[in-house]
Design a protein around this motif. Structure first.
Motif, PDB file in Angstrom:
ATOM      1  N   ASN A   1      17.058  -7.559 -10.950  1.00 42.81           N
ATOM      2  CA  ASN A   1      16.064  -8.454 -11.575  1.00 42.81           C
ATOM      3  C   ASN A   1      15.438  -9.409 -10.580  1.00 42.81           C
ATOM      4  OD1 ASN A   1      16.558  -7.358 -14.109  1.00 42.81           O
ATOM      5  ND2 ASN A   1      18.148  -8.877 -14.610  1.00 42.81           N
ATOM      6  N   GLY A   2      15.927  -9.429  -9.329  1.00 48.97           N
ATOM      7  CA  GLY A   2      15.440 -10.374  -8.336  1.00 48.97           C
ATOM      8  C   GLY A   2      16.388 -11.540  -8.187  1.00 48.97           C
ATOM      9  N   TRP A   3      15.854 -12.673  -7.692  1.00 54.49           N
ATOM     10  CA  TRP A   3      16.669 -13.884  -7.547  1.00 54.49           C
ATOM     11  C   TRP A   3      16.916 -14.482  -8.923  1.00 54.49           C
ATOM     12  CZ3 TRP A   3      19.218 -15.165  -3.308  1.00 54.49           C
ATOM     13  CH2 TRP A   3      18.782 -14.660  -2.082  1.00 54.49           C
ATOM     14  N   GLU A   4      18.165 -14.413  -9.359  1.00 57.49           N
ATOM     15  CA  GLU A   4      18.461 -14.874 -10.713  1.00 57.49           C
ATOM     16  C   GLU A   4      18.599 -16.391 -10.785  1.00 57.49           C
ATOM     17  OE1 GLU A   4      20.642 -12.765 -13.431  1.00 57.49           O
ATOM     18  OE2 GLU A   4      20.925 -10.955 -12.245  1.00 57.49           O
ATOM     19  N   ILE A   5      18.992 -17.014  -9.678  1.00 57.37           N
ATOM     20  CA  ILE A   5      19.172 -18.467  -9.687  1.00 57.37           C
ATOM     21  C   ILE A   5      17.869 -19.177 -10.032  1.00 57.37           C
ATOM     22  CG2 ILE A   5      19.650 -20.454  -8.196  1.00 57.37           C
ATOM     23  CD1 ILE A   5      21.793 -18.903  -6.851  1.00 57.37           C
ATOM     24  N   GLY A   6      16.754 -18.677  -9.568  1.00 54.34           N
ATOM     25  CA  GLY A   6      15.478 -19.342  -9.792  1.00 54.34           C
ATOM     26  C   GLY A   6      14.810 -18.992 -11.106  1.00 54.34           C
ATOM     27  N   GLN A   7      15.413 -18.128 -11.904  1.00 53.44           N
ATOM     28  CA  GLN A   7      14.780 -17.713 -13.146  1.00 53.44           C
ATOM     29  C   GLN A   7      15.131 -18.651 -14.290  1.00 53.44           C
ATOM     30  OE1 GLN A   7      15.298 -13.544 -13.962  1.00 53.44           O
ATOM     31  NE2 GLN A   7      15.010 -12.947 -11.815  1.00 53.44           N
ATOM     32  N   PRO A   8      14.307 -18.692 -15.341  1.00 55.60           N
ATOM     33  CA  PRO A   8      14.561 -19.619 -16.459  1.00 55.60           C
ATOM     34  C   PRO A   8      15.867 -19.300 -17.178  1.00 55.60           C
ATOM     35  CG  PRO A   8      12.318 -18.713 -16.543  1.00 55.60           C
ATOM     36  CD  PRO A   8      13.064 -17.934 -15.503  1.00 55.60           C
ATOM     37  N   ASN A   9      16.395 -20.331 -17.850  1.00 53.64           N
ATOM     38  CA  ASN A   9      17.614 -20.198 -18.666  1.00 53.64           C
ATOM     39  C   ASN A   9      18.767 -19.592 -17.861  1.00 53.64           C
ATOM     40  OD1 ASN A   9      16.180 -21.128 -20.997  1.00 53.64           O
ATOM     41  ND2 ASN A   9      15.317 -19.051 -21.226  1.00 53.64           N
ATOM     42  N   TYR A  10      18.961 -20.125 -16.652  1.00 50.60           N
ATOM     43  CA  TYR A  10      20.006 -19.568 -15.800  1.00 50.60           C
ATOM     44  C   TYR A  10      21.387 -19.687 -16.436  1.00 50.60           C
ATOM     45  CZ  TYR A  10      23.144 -18.847 -11.863  1.00 50.60           C
ATOM     46  OH  TYR A  10      24.141 -18.384 -11.057  1.00 50.60           O
ATOM     47  N   GLU A  11      21.616 -20.772 -17.192  1.00 48.83           N
ATOM     48  CA  GLU A  11      22.945 -20.968 -17.780  1.00 48.83           C
ATOM     49  C   GLU A  11      23.316 -19.841 -18.730  1.00 48.83           C
ATOM     50  OE1 GLU A  11      19.925 -22.837 -20.441  1.00 48.83           O
ATOM     51  OE2 GLU A  11      20.336 -22.835 -18.292  1.00 48.83           O
ATOM     52  N   GLN A  12      22.316 -19.115 -19.266  1.00 48.05           N
ATOM     53  CA  GLN A  12      22.597 -18.008 -20.176  1.00 48.05           C
ATOM     54  C   GLN A  12      22.976 -16.729 -19.423  1.00 48.05           C
ATOM     55  OE1 GLN A  12      19.391 -17.470 -22.989  1.00 48.05           O
ATOM     56  NE2 GLN A  12      19.247 -19.679 -23.423  1.00 48.05           N
ATOM     57  N   ARG A  13      22.845 -16.744 -18.103  1.00 46.76           N
ATOM     58  CA  ARG A  13      23.192 -15.583 -17.290  1.00 46.76           C
ATOM     59  C   ARG A  13      24.629 -15.648 -16.762  1.00 46.76           C
ATOM     60  NH1 ARG A  13      18.267 -13.132 -15.670  1.00 46.76           N
ATOM     61  NH2 ARG A  13      16.472 -14.353 -16.384  1.00 46.76           N
ATOM     62  N   ILE A  14      25.244 -16.824 -16.874  1.00 42.56           N
ATOM     63  CA  ILE A  14      26.625 -16.988 -16.398  1.00 42.56           C
ATOM     64  C   ILE A  14      27.562 -16.219 -17.320  1.00 42.56           C
ATOM     65  CG2 ILE A  14      28.468 -18.657 -15.951  1.00 42.56           C
ATOM     66  CD1 ILE A  14      26.229 -20.750 -15.480  1.00 42.56           C
ATOM     67  N   ARG A  15      28.493 -15.481 -16.756  1.00 41.40           N
ATOM     68  CA  ARG A  15      29.463 -14.699 -17.537  1.00 41.40           C
ATOM     69  C   ARG A  15      30.862 -15.294 -17.365  1.00 41.40           C
ATOM     70  NH1 ARG A  15      27.108  -9.688 -18.595  1.00 41.40           N
ATOM     71  NH2 ARG A  15      28.689  -9.518 -20.241  1.00 41.40           N
ATOM     72  N   PHE A  16      31.734 -15.045 -18.342  1.00 41.03           N
ATOM     73  CA  PHE A  16      33.076 -15.606 -18.284  1.00 41.03           C
ATOM     74  C   PHE A  16      34.096 -14.621 -18.838  1.00 41.03           C
ATOM     75  CE2 PHE A  16      31.448 -16.818 -22.440  1.00 41.03           C
ATOM     76  CZ  PHE A  16      32.511 -16.537 -23.296  1.00 41.03           C
ATOM     77  N   ILE A  17      35.311 -14.750 -18.332  1.00 36.50           N
ATOM     78  CA  ILE A  17      36.476 -14.050 -18.880  1.00 36.50           C
ATOM     79  C   ILE A  17      37.480 -15.117 -19.318  1.00 36.50           C
ATOM     80  CG2 ILE A  17      38.479 -12.613 -18.327  1.00 36.50           C
ATOM     81  CD1 ILE A  17      36.766 -11.037 -16.405  1.00 36.50           C
ATOM     82  N   VAL A  18      37.867 -15.072 -20.572  1.00 39.51           N
ATOM     83  CA  VAL A  18      38.886 -15.973 -21.103  1.00 39.51           C
ATOM     84  C   VAL A  18      39.853 -15.143 -21.938  1.00 39.51           C
ATOM     85  CG1 VAL A  18      39.397 -17.934 -22.583  1.00 39.51           C
ATOM     86  CG2 VAL A  18      37.361 -17.976 -21.141  1.00 39.51           C
ATOM     87  N   ALA A  19      41.148 -15.170 -21.569  1.00 37.85           N
ATOM     88  CA  ALA A  19      42.168 -14.437 -22.312  1.00 37.85           C
ATOM     89  C   ALA A  19      42.984 -15.445 -23.118  1.00 37.85           C
ATOM     90  CB  ALA A  19      43.076 -13.658 -21.365  1.00 37.85           C
ATOM     91  N   LEU A  20      42.853 -15.395 -24.439  1.00 35.93           N
ATOM     92  CA  LEU A  20      43.578 -16.306 -25.319  1.00 35.93           C
ATOM     93  C   LEU A  20      44.702 -15.621 -26.076  1.00 35.93           C
ATOM     94  CD1 LEU A  20      40.577 -18.320 -26.817  1.00 35.93           C
ATOM     95  CD2 LEU A  20      42.019 -18.906 -24.873  1.00 35.93           C
ATOM     96  N   ASP A  21      44.841 -14.317 -25.903  1.00 38.48           N
ATOM     97  CA  ASP A  21      45.895 -13.590 -26.604  1.00 38.48           C
ATOM     98  C   ASP A  21      47.254 -14.011 -26.058  1.00 38.48           C
ATOM     99  OD1 ASP A  21      47.310 -11.748 -28.107  1.00 38.48           O
ATOM    100  OD2 ASP A  21      47.070 -10.155 -26.631  1.00 38.48           O
ATOM    101  N   PRO A  22      48.176 -14.494 -26.911  1.00 37.93           N
ATOM    102  CA  PRO A  22      49.487 -14.954 -26.421  1.00 37.93           C
ATOM    103  C   PRO A  22      50.242 -13.892 -25.635  1.00 37.93           C
ATOM    104  CG  PRO A  22      49.153 -15.635 -28.700  1.00 37.93           C
ATOM    105  CD  PRO A  22      48.020 -14.717 -28.359  1.00 37.93           C
ATOM    106  N   LYS A  23      50.192 -12.626 -26.070  1.00 38.09           N
ATOM    107  CA  LYS A  23      50.917 -11.574 -25.350  1.00 38.09           C
ATOM    108  C   LYS A  23      50.388 -11.420 -23.933  1.00 38.09           C
ATOM    109  CE  LYS A  23      52.147  -8.849 -29.440  1.00 38.09           C
ATOM    110  NZ  LYS A  23      52.020  -7.535 -30.114  1.00 38.09           N
TER     111      LYS A  23
END
Length: 939
Positions: free
Chosen positions: A906-928
């Motif tokens: 897509n090109g330089w993503e940092i300079g594109q609008p709504n950059y905060e919506q491009r950030i991805r995350f991994i969160v594991a909340l399963d106790p096991k």
């Protein structure tokens, strides 16, 4: 006659030369955490062999690199601190020179596979009974104590153990070549020691050697210690003295165990009682002084409730201190005095230690409970965990591993045991085995054998054959089963009653030996929870009819006092009063230990969150106690706060453990779930499955293989939010076969997965390889390669297609918090699967084939750069090449991660609008999942 003369010659020669002797002059360079050593080593050939090469233990050098056996052990057990440590925190032995009495330099080398050993080639082979004097100079760079608790401390102190060069033990015509694996089993030859250490004038030096002289000047202090006939010794250097000396007619104890709430008088009474108890039951300690350090206890604590913070501890401070001192004192008492091979015959050390601890509790604290004063709380009386006697906890730690099919023979060498067995389960089973044999033989037979064996092993080299001989000489009974089955095998013991006939004054019964392992078994008559009779069934009685006087017993029980290390206690009793069921149902809140006298159903409040069901509260019913069971069920109904209706899941499984061979577990199961996948639609999933698990013959090998076969049957309610919704995506069934081959540790991780899916309108195959490597400079490289292709595809749309960055998860395997979201925070959740991209690109799916590579490289601590590249092929289109890159915050790998895209197709993503919506995350909340993060180092 010739042998006799040889023996006389060797004896006279050995007496004339004495035994090994080391004279050490040591200077501490505090700023460099270094010891400069001058050592005069006299080596005596006490064997009848000609020795051309002498092997010296140099265990301090085990800290010298990330490739030593010690470093590999740390990696196997997921200990990251050593591999991420600075060079200044590691230890090594430098500038070693060795000359003989004629001032000739001797050649020496470190074997490639055991760099913490030194082989010294003599100018002339050493004849039996002769001695050679060597002069050594070297510098010892000490490691930080945060790896093993040996070395330099943050407060300026030092705990010195296994830091100098000393001859290895010579047994059976060879030197024992043991590397340092952080399991306290160095094989040193017995030596006399003469040690002078130079330190600063204001520091304190404590040792279990005898103090010969202390000399202080304005800038330096010299401490002179001596010791006779010792394997090793301990040295503590402290800016502030933490040790206190306690002396009675038995021994002088330099005690460094911390306790702010136990007075010195209370400590003195405890120490006096324990030292006299050990002398009376084990034997006389051969040295005048012994040390008991806090670090010694911290290395091998009493695993259990006494590790809880003091404000919730169910035991008194005095009792906790007593247990700590007892365990640590026994360990140091045995390890410093007995001339045993601590790696090969470790079970003898463990057996004596734990057996003596159990006897101590029986003598001085007979009413103690596993949960201490909590046993008096009426609210918790229904929990089996609360009602267990203190000594009963040992058998449950063993059964924990046996039920997981991870138990090992306690007679196996110590370095082959997995960590939980080495430090807990195997140690406890050794003590239980001694108690079992003592109960069977009676007349204090085991105690007498221990006392005689200890006396022998203090004065000369000993091994298990000596212990076996002494035990067998104490009794007319055949106890081969004890060594062949209890010590040297992992065969399971499981007895149950077969036929039981009750008369007014007698009981006749036969015993079913379910595993075919013949060992003595005790039978009890119980009335009002009191023992009214106890009879031992010998090895040959398990198939015959036995008759005993009833004596008003209400039930008969096998192994009532849990003295036999038995696999299954649930089938051990029969009611004699005509009850309809032997084991009534018992409901228990939260979690409990297995209660053999009840069918337990546990109930637990649960909560779950996803965007469509909202916060869902429920009550889970299951039969999963702390110990694994062959048949388990789990039913978890919940109430959806958003949907105002019941949702939930269930599972039923049967585990078949196979004791021999690579295939060690087969699991047959069926599970189901009902949750919402969209604001107005739910899914129902039913999955029968069959799983095969494989492992290596060496249980310490972290490599595991799994084959899983399952049929995933899904019904999805139609939803207005899915414009592509049609019959093929509403109701479908997929046969899925998966193969996993994984080997993981701190330094190196490799995982291979192959996946096959067959359904009515599509078939697909895929494979995945993950690779992670931690390099010498603490940089980490992560690689993942994925490739998949459709075997046939008659579907419409992309619901079953390969995904580039966010799988549709039509098998409902992943824990999406908002699985149908196309925008917003929940759409940014990353499940690292299929294509594994982090950026959302214009071609998100492939309905023909896909191949991608995901890479990451650490640049500082948990900050990494990542890059993804791959080809996608859709029907009617040319294959497309796509890529992305960015920064990854790898806070906890696979559990908590953030991805910040920088540049992509897509090109330089940092300079594109709504950059905060491009950030991805991994969160594991399963106790096991989270629990596995902490338990993987043990198993």
């Amino acid at each position: 006659m010739k042998r006799f003369l040889t023996f006389i010659f060797l004896t006279l020669a050995a007496n004339s030369f004495g035994q090994h002797h080391s004279k050490l002059v040591v200077e501490l360079i505090d700023e460099q955490k270094t010891l400069n050593v001058r050592q005069e080593l006299t080596f005596v050939n006490e064997s009848d062999d000609i020795i051309p090469v002498i092997v010296l233990n140099d265990w301090n050098h085990a800290y010298s690199s990330k490739s030593t056996p010690l470093a590999r052990r740390f990696s196997d057990e997921f200990v990251r601190s050593f591999h991420l440590a600075n060079e200044s925190e590691r230890g090594q032995t430098n500038n070693l020179t060795i000359i003989d009495r004629n001032d000739n330099f001797l050649t020496w080398n470190r074997p490639e596979r055991t760099p913490d050993l030194v082989e010294v080639t003599l100018r002339e082979p050493l004849l039996p009974g002769r001695a050679v004097k060597l002069h050594l100079t070297y510098s010892v760079k000490l490691p930080s104590d945060r790896f093993t608790r040996y070395g330099f401390k943050q407060d300026g102190g030092y705990y010195l153990k296994n830091w100098f060069l000393t001859p290895a033990r010579y047994d059976n015509h060879r030197f024992l070549r043991y590397s340092n694996l952080n399991i306290d089993d160095i094989a040193n030859a017995q030596s006399d020691y003469d040690v002078e250490i130079k330190v600063g004038p204001k520091v304190h030096v404590i040792s279990d050697l005898d103090i010969a002289q202390t000399y202080r000047e304005a800038t330096i202090a010299k401490h002179h210690f001596t010791g006779k006939n010792r394997k090793d010794f301990h040295l503590f250097i402290e800016p502030l003295k933490s040790f206190h000396s306690y002396k009675n007619e038995v021994v002088e104890v330099a005690n460094g165990l911390r306790s702010d709430k136990v007075t010195e008088i209370q400590q003195a009474l405890i120490i006096d009682r324990i030292t006299k108890y050990v002398q009376s039951n084990v034997g006389d300690y051969p040295y005048r002084k012994i040390t008991v350090a806090q670090a010694d206890y911290d290395r091998n604590p009493f695993y259990g409730l006494n590790q809880l913070p003091s404000f919730i501890s169910p035991f008194s401070d005095e009792f906790l201190y007593e247990i700590k001192f007892l365990k640590t004192y026994l360990n140091n008492f045995l390890k410093t005095s007995m001339q045993l091979d601590a790696r090969k015959d470790n079970w003898i050390f463990d057996g004596i230690q734990v057996y003596m601890m159990m006897k101590y509790i029986e003598e001085f604290h007979p009413d103690s409970k596993m949960m201490g004063v909590v046993a008096n709380w009426r609210l918790l009386k229904g929990f089996n965990l609360v009602n267990l006697d203190f000594n009963e906890q040992y058998s449950y730690f063993y059964m924990l591993m046996a039920r997981k099919n991870l138990d090992q023979p306690i007679g196996a060498p110590k370095d082959r045991l997995i960590k939980f067995n080495e430090q807990i389960a195997g140690k406890y089973r050794s003590g239980l085995s001694f108690r079992y044999l003592d109960s069977y033989l009676g007349d204090n037979t085991v105690n007498d054998a221990i006392n005689r064996f200890y006396t022998r092993s203090v004065s000369q080299k000993s091994d298990r054959s000596d212990f076996e001989f002494l035990l067998q000489s104490e009794t007319p009974k055949n106890i081969d089963w004890f060594f062949n089955t209890i010590i040297d095998s992992r065969q399971l013991i499981d007895y149950k009653f077969d036929e039981v006939t009750v008369a007014s004054d007698s009981v006749k019964f036969t015993i079913n030996n379910r595993t075919g392992i013949p060992v003595p078994m005790p039978v009890y008559g119980i009335k009002d929870d009191q023992i009214v009779f106890k009879e031992w069934l010998d090895v040959s009685q398990d198939d015959s009819i036995t008759s005993v006087a009833r004596r008003n017993a209400e039930k008969i029980v096998l192994n009532y006092e849990n003295q036999v290390p038995e696999y299954n206690l649930r089938n051990n009793w029969r009611s004699l009063s005509g009850s309809i069921t032997n084991r009534p149902i018992k409901f228990t809140f939260m979690k409990d230990l297995e209660d053999p006298y009840y069918n337990q159903i546990l109930y637990v409040p649960t909560f779950m969150y996803n965007l469509y069901d909202g916060l869902s509260l429920g009550l889970r019913f299951h039969n999963k106690t702390i110990l694994d069971k062959p048949i388990t069920f789990d039913v978890n109904p919940m109430y959806s706060s958003n949907q105002k209706m019941l949702i939930g899941n269930f599972g039923v499984s049967f585990n078949q453990n196979l004791r021999d061979g690579a295939l060690y577990n087969i699991r047959y199961g069926v599970g189901g779930s009902y949750f919402h996948y969209a604001p107005d639609a739910a899914y129902t999933k039913l999955t029968p499955s069959l799983t095969f698990r494989f492992r290596e013959p060496n249980f310490r090998d972290n490599r595991k293989q799994t084959i899983m076969l399952r049929e995933v049957i899904v019904h999805r309610d139609p939803t207005i939010f899915d414009v592509g919704n049609n019959e093929e995506t509403v109701n479908y069934s997929v046969f899925n076969a998966r193969y996993f081959n994984t080997r993981t540790e701190v330094v190196h991780h490799v995982n291979f997965m192959a996946d096959l899916q067959i359904a009515g309108k599509f078939g697909k195959a895929a494979s995945e390889i993950e690779f992670r490597q931690l390099f010498e400079d603490n940089r980490q490289l992560s690689l993942r390669m994925y490739a998949g292709a459709f075997l046939y595809n008659k579907t419409e749309g992309d619901f079953f297609s390969f995904a580039l960055d966010r799988p549709t998860d039509y098998l409902f395997d992943y824990n999406y918090y908002g699985r149908s979201e196309g925008s917003g925070l929940f759409s940014q959740q990353l499940i690292l699967s299929e294509g594994g991209f982090k950026s959302k690109l214009n071609v998100p799916y492939a309905n023909q084939w896909i191949t991608t590579v995901n890479a990451g490289y650490s640049i500082w601590n948990w900050i990494e750069v990542y890059g993804d590249a791959g080809f996608l092929k859709n029907k009617g289109h040319q294959a497309e090449f796509l890529y992305d890159s960015g920064i990854r915050l790898n806070l906890v790998p696979d559990y908590l991660e953030l991805y910040f895209p920088v540049y992509s197709s897509n090109g330089w993503e940092i300079g594109q609008p709504n950059y905060e919506q491009r950030i991805r995350f991994i969160v594991a909340l399963d106790p096991k999942t989270l629990i596995n993060l902490f338990t993987r180092k043990w198993f």
